[in-house]
Design a protein around this motif. Structure first.
Motif, PDB file in Angstrom:
ATOM      1  N   LEU A 233       0.823  -1.210   0.000  1.00 32.78           N
ATOM      2  CA  LEU A 233       0.000   0.000   0.000  1.00 32.78           C
ATOM      3  C   LEU A 233       0.857   1.260   0.000  1.00 32.78           C
ATOM      4  CD1 LEU A 233      -2.789  -1.053   2.540  1.00 32.78           C
ATOM      5  CD2 LEU A 233      -3.002  -0.864   0.060  1.00 32.78           C
ATOM      6  N   VAL A 234       1.909   1.253   0.815  1.00 38.48           N
ATOM      7  CA  VAL A 234       2.798   2.422   0.859  1.00 38.48           C
ATOM      8  C   VAL A 234       3.501   2.607  -0.485  1.00 38.48           C
ATOM      9  CG1 VAL A 234       4.895   3.354   1.901  1.00 38.48           C
ATOM     10  CG2 VAL A 234       3.131   2.329   3.349  1.00 38.48           C
ATOM     11  N   GLY A 235       4.032   1.510  -1.035  1.00 38.49           N
ATOM     12  CA  GLY A 235       4.717   1.598  -2.318  1.00 38.49           C
ATOM     13  C   GLY A 235       3.801   2.077  -3.430  1.00 38.49           C
ATOM     14  N   ALA A 236       2.564   1.577  -3.454  1.00 43.40           N
ATOM     15  CA  ALA A 236       1.617   1.988  -4.484  1.00 43.40           C
ATOM     16  C   ALA A 236       1.273   3.465  -4.344  1.00 43.40           C
ATOM     17  CB  ALA A 236       0.344   1.143  -4.385  1.00 43.40           C
ATOM     18  N   ALA A 297      16.627  -1.467 -21.223  1.00 39.32           N
ATOM     19  CA  ALA A 297      16.971  -1.006 -19.878  1.00 39.32           C
ATOM     20  C   ALA A 297      15.724  -0.917 -19.005  1.00 39.32           C
ATOM     21  CB  ALA A 297      17.668   0.348 -19.958  1.00 39.32           C
ATOM     22  N   PHE A 298      14.639  -0.422 -19.579  1.00 34.66           N
ATOM     23  CA  PHE A 298      13.363  -0.354 -18.859  1.00 34.66           C
ATOM     24  C   PHE A 298      12.911  -1.745 -18.431  1.00 34.66           C
ATOM     25  CE2 PHE A 298       8.783  -0.748 -18.770  1.00 34.66           C
ATOM     26  CZ  PHE A 298       8.336   0.385 -18.127  1.00 34.66           C
ATOM     27  N   LEU A 299      12.989  -2.711 -19.348  1.00 31.56           N
ATOM     28  CA  LEU A 299      12.466  -4.054 -19.098  1.00 31.56           C
ATOM     29  C   LEU A 299      13.343  -4.870 -18.150  1.00 31.56           C
ATOM     30  CD1 LEU A 299      11.323  -4.942 -22.731  1.00 31.56           C
ATOM     31  CD2 LEU A 299       9.865  -4.310 -20.803  1.00 31.56           C
ATOM     32  N   VAL A 300      14.618  -4.512 -18.020  1.00 34.97           N
ATOM     33  CA  VAL A 300      15.510  -5.211 -17.087  1.00 34.97           C
ATOM     34  C   VAL A 300      15.509  -4.531 -15.720  1.00 34.97           C
ATOM     35  CG1 VAL A 300      17.912  -5.830 -16.613  1.00 34.97           C
ATOM     36  CG2 VAL A 300      16.970  -6.153 -18.912  1.00 34.97           C
ATOM     37  N   PHE A 301      15.533  -3.212 -15.709  1.00 36.03           N
ATOM     38  CA  PHE A 301      15.643  -2.461 -14.457  1.00 36.03           C
ATOM     39  C   PHE A 301      14.338  -2.466 -13.665  1.00 36.03           C
ATOM     40  CE2 PHE A 301      15.666   1.598 -12.061  1.00 36.03           C
ATOM     41  CZ  PHE A 301      16.840   1.443 -11.349  1.00 36.03           C
ATOM     42  N   GLY A 302      13.214  -2.226 -14.352  1.00 37.09           N
ATOM     43  CA  GLY A 302      11.941  -2.028 -13.673  1.00 37.09           C
ATOM     44  C   GLY A 302      11.469  -3.182 -12.808  1.00 37.09           C
ATOM     45  N   PRO A 303      11.543  -4.444 -13.284  1.00 42.14           N
ATOM     46  CA  PRO A 303      11.045  -5.547 -12.456  1.00 42.14           C
ATOM     47  C   PRO A 303      11.834  -5.774 -11.172  1.00 42.14           C
ATOM     48  CG  PRO A 303      11.180  -6.204 -14.759  1.00 42.14           C
ATOM     49  CD  PRO A 303      11.882  -4.892 -14.642  1.00 42.14           C
ATOM     50  N   ILE A 304      13.028  -5.211 -11.088  1.00 43.35           N
ATOM     51  CA  ILE A 304      13.885  -5.455  -9.925  1.00 43.35           C
ATOM     52  C   ILE A 304      13.945  -4.232  -9.020  1.00 43.35           C
ATOM     53  CG2 ILE A 304      16.197  -6.149  -9.180  1.00 43.35           C
ATOM     54  CD1 ILE A 304      16.545  -7.327 -12.051  1.00 43.35           C
ATOM     55  N   MET A 309       8.598  -2.230  -5.497  1.00 41.63           N
ATOM     56  CA  MET A 309       9.452  -3.381  -5.202  1.00 41.63           C
ATOM     57  C   MET A 309      10.374  -3.091  -4.023  1.00 41.63           C
ATOM     58  SD  MET A 309      10.018  -6.474  -6.112  1.00 41.63           S
ATOM     59  CE  MET A 309      11.245  -7.779  -6.346  1.00 41.63           C
ATOM     60  N   LEU A 310      10.921  -1.881  -3.961  1.00 45.88           N
ATOM     61  CA  LEU A 310      11.822  -1.549  -2.861  1.00 45.88           C
ATOM     62  C   LEU A 310      11.099  -1.560  -1.525  1.00 45.88           C
ATOM     63  CD1 LEU A 310      14.081   1.268  -4.362  1.00 45.88           C
ATOM     64  CD2 LEU A 310      14.634  -1.145  -4.009  1.00 45.88           C
ATOM     65  N   THR A 311       9.852  -1.104  -1.492  1.00 44.75           N
ATOM     66  CA  THR A 311       9.117  -1.152  -0.222  1.00 44.75           C
ATOM     67  C   THR A 311       8.852  -2.591   0.203  1.00 44.75           C
ATOM     68  OG1 THR A 311       6.979  -0.960  -1.370  1.00 44.75           O
ATOM     69  CG2 THR A 311       8.013   1.083  -0.602  1.00 44.75           C
ATOM     70  N   LEU A 312       8.615  -3.482  -0.762  1.00 45.85           N
ATOM     71  CA  LEU A 312       8.431  -4.889  -0.434  1.00 45.85           C
ATOM     72  C   LEU A 312       9.745  -5.530   0.020  1.00 45.85           C
ATOM     73  CD1 LEU A 312       6.061  -5.996  -3.348  1.00 45.85           C
ATOM     74  CD2 LEU A 312       5.441  -5.679  -0.953  1.00 45.85           C
ATOM     75  N   LEU A 313      10.831  -5.213  -0.685  1.00 46.90           N
ATOM     76  CA  LEU A 313      12.135  -5.771  -0.322  1.00 46.90           C
ATOM     77  C   LEU A 313      12.595  -5.287   1.047  1.00 46.90           C
ATOM     78  CD1 LEU A 313      14.059  -5.522  -3.723  1.00 46.90           C
ATOM     79  CD2 LEU A 313      13.187  -7.590  -2.625  1.00 46.90           C
ATOM     80  N   ARG A 314      12.123  -4.107   1.451  1.00 46.55           N
ATOM     81  CA  ARG A 314      12.530  -3.564   2.747  1.00 46.55           C
ATOM     82  C   ARG A 314      12.038  -4.436   3.891  1.00 46.55           C
ATOM     83  NH1 ARG A 314      14.609  -2.677   6.555  1.00 46.55           N
ATOM     84  NH2 ARG A 314      14.976  -0.741   7.717  1.00 46.55           N
ATOM     85  N   PRO A 319      18.533  -1.599   4.437  1.00 46.37           N
ATOM     86  CA  PRO A 319      18.593  -0.519   3.455  1.00 46.37           C
ATOM     87  C   PRO A 319      19.886  -0.495   2.641  1.00 46.37           C
ATOM     88  CG  PRO A 319      17.695   0.297   5.522  1.00 46.37           C
ATOM     89  CD  PRO A 319      18.147  -1.112   5.781  1.00 46.37           C
ATOM     90  N   ALA A 320      21.025  -0.782   3.268  1.00 49.68           N
ATOM     91  CA  ALA A 320      22.298  -0.763   2.540  1.00 49.68           C
ATOM     92  C   ALA A 320      22.301  -1.810   1.434  1.00 49.68           C
ATOM     93  CB  ALA A 320      23.458  -1.019   3.499  1.00 49.68           C
ATOM     94  N   VAL A 321      21.689  -2.959   1.677  1.00 51.22           N
ATOM     95  CA  VAL A 321      21.613  -4.017   0.666  1.00 51.22           C
ATOM     96  C   VAL A 321      20.758  -3.544  -0.510  1.00 51.22           C
ATOM     97  CG1 VAL A 321      20.882  -6.381   0.206  1.00 51.22           C
ATOM     98  CG2 VAL A 321      21.974  -5.816   2.377  1.00 51.22           C
ATOM     99  N   LEU A 322      19.649  -2.886  -0.218  1.00 53.38           N
ATOM    100  CA  LEU A 322      18.781  -2.387  -1.284  1.00 53.38           C
ATOM    101  C   LEU A 322      19.505  -1.353  -2.139  1.00 53.38           C
ATOM    102  CD1 LEU A 322      15.359  -1.989   0.572  1.00 53.38           C
ATOM    103  CD2 LEU A 322      16.307  -3.975  -0.614  1.00 53.38           C
TER     104      LEU A 322
END
Length: 344
Positions: A233-236, A297-304, A309-314, A319-322
């Motif tokens: 929800l936060v990421g969206a 670049a869009f198709l490789v970078f965006g899904p990751i 995605m960053l809010t989910l990965l958090r 944070p340093a890993v992200l």
């Protein structure tokens, strides 16, 4: 720890989980209510255009992502609770590089986009995968999965090597990150404190008590939903807000420059936070004004690496890993885009 203390800690954890679920539920209700208001027929001027755009964009990200998040949680439950203890060790190669190469191709069997892969990767770690191996799967799976491959082919076919470049790029960056983090001496230090503590719990005791498989599955589902839903929800909401405030015309003016077009499309991928299963159709209209390398670049970078995605990965990584993941993926996507621009 005494029995009383254990029960007190369990009760505190239950209340905290209940509080997170309540906040997530209220947030979901607010988003849905705003969506109904935003899409209702109202007299002109009642709802500002920018607010309606924000609501529409935010809700679209949530609605698009939620089924995959639930699917990923269900697959994670299967991995953690229902598969036998030595299931993966029995058939994965012992050689580290070969093992990561095989792990990065697991996405071919799992049609889950990046949102669902986060809880699934968490399940792999809890099941005994190393952090580097699970990260290899996490990075590759949104790109190397059948739905993403088919939709990218439907959008671009074999033109300009976009499909092949995307698959190769996803495979390479996943194995590069897996190799880099395999050198880390203390892989648990890459995880958040809360998730590292969960991984140390014995199987079937995620709420502090032993349960049947059905009970353990229900407990895991509740825990993962209370973790993932607020992050989604936060990421969206952040992605919707940024898209509302940043005019796309700024990005479109950069489309014909070999370098700036790549950076612009990576920025667009970061902001738009669209699911990897459909992002090829989203970016297809840009192919007439942007160079092929920028599309790759869009198709490789965006899904990751995007806001959602960053809010989910958090929920899983520090944070340093992200930040490190973002830098590595960004460099690989940019170099790949430049190579495609030179060849195309």
């Amino acid at each position: 720890m005494t029995t009383t203390e254990a029960h007190r800690e369990h009760a505190h954890g239950t209340r905290a989980a209940g509080g997170r679920l309540l906040v997530a539920g209220v947030g979901a209700i607010v988003v849905i209510a705003l969506a109904r208001i935003g899409t209702a027929t109202l007299p002109a001027g009642i709802l500002p255009d920018r607010l309606q755009d924000f609501v529409t964009l935010t809700v679209s990200v949530v609605v698009e992502s939620m089924p995959f998040v639930v699917l990923g949680i269900l697959l994670s439950i299967v991995v953690q609770v229902w598969l036998p203890a030595g299931f993966f060790a029995a058939w994965l190669p012992r050689n580290p590089m070969a093992r990561r190469a095989v792990v990065s191709l697991l996405g071919v069997l799992l049609p889950v986009c990046e949102c669902g892969n986060v809880p699934l990767a968490r399940g792999l770690v809890a099941k005994g995968f190393s952090v580097s191996d699970s990260m290899t799967f996490l990075i590759a799976a949104p790109i190397v999965n059948p739905i993403t491959i088919v939709t990218t082919y439907q959008a671009f076919g074999w033109s300009d090597g976009i499909l092949v470049s995307r698959i190769v790029g996803g495979f390479l960056v996943a194995n590069l990150l897996g190799w880099l983090y395999s050198k880390h001496r203390d892989q648990d230090a890459l995880l958040t404190t809360a998730f590292a503590r969960e991984c140390r719990m014995p199987a079937g005791s995620h709420d502090g008590h032993s349960h049947s498989r059905v009970g353990s599955s229900a407990g895991l589902f509740r825990r993962e939903m209370t973790t993932m839903l607020p992050a989604l929800l936060v990421g969206a909401a952040v992605a919707g807000g940024v898209q509302t405030l940043v005019p796309r015309s700024v990005l479109l003016t950069l489309g014909s420059n070999p370098v700036w077009s790549i950076l612009a499309m990576m920025a667009l991928a970061f902001v738009i936070s669209i699911c990897s299963n459909v992002d090829a159709f989203f970016v297809l209209p840009f192919a007439s004004t942007f160079l092929p390398g920028s599309i790759v670049a869009f198709l490789v970078f965006g899904p990751i690496v995007d806001i959602k995605m960053l809010t989910l990965l958090r929920t899983t990584y520090r944070p340093a890993v992200l930040a490190q993941i973002g830098v590595v993926v960004g460099l690989v996507a940019a170099v790949l885009g430049l190579v495609v621009n030179q060849i195309a």
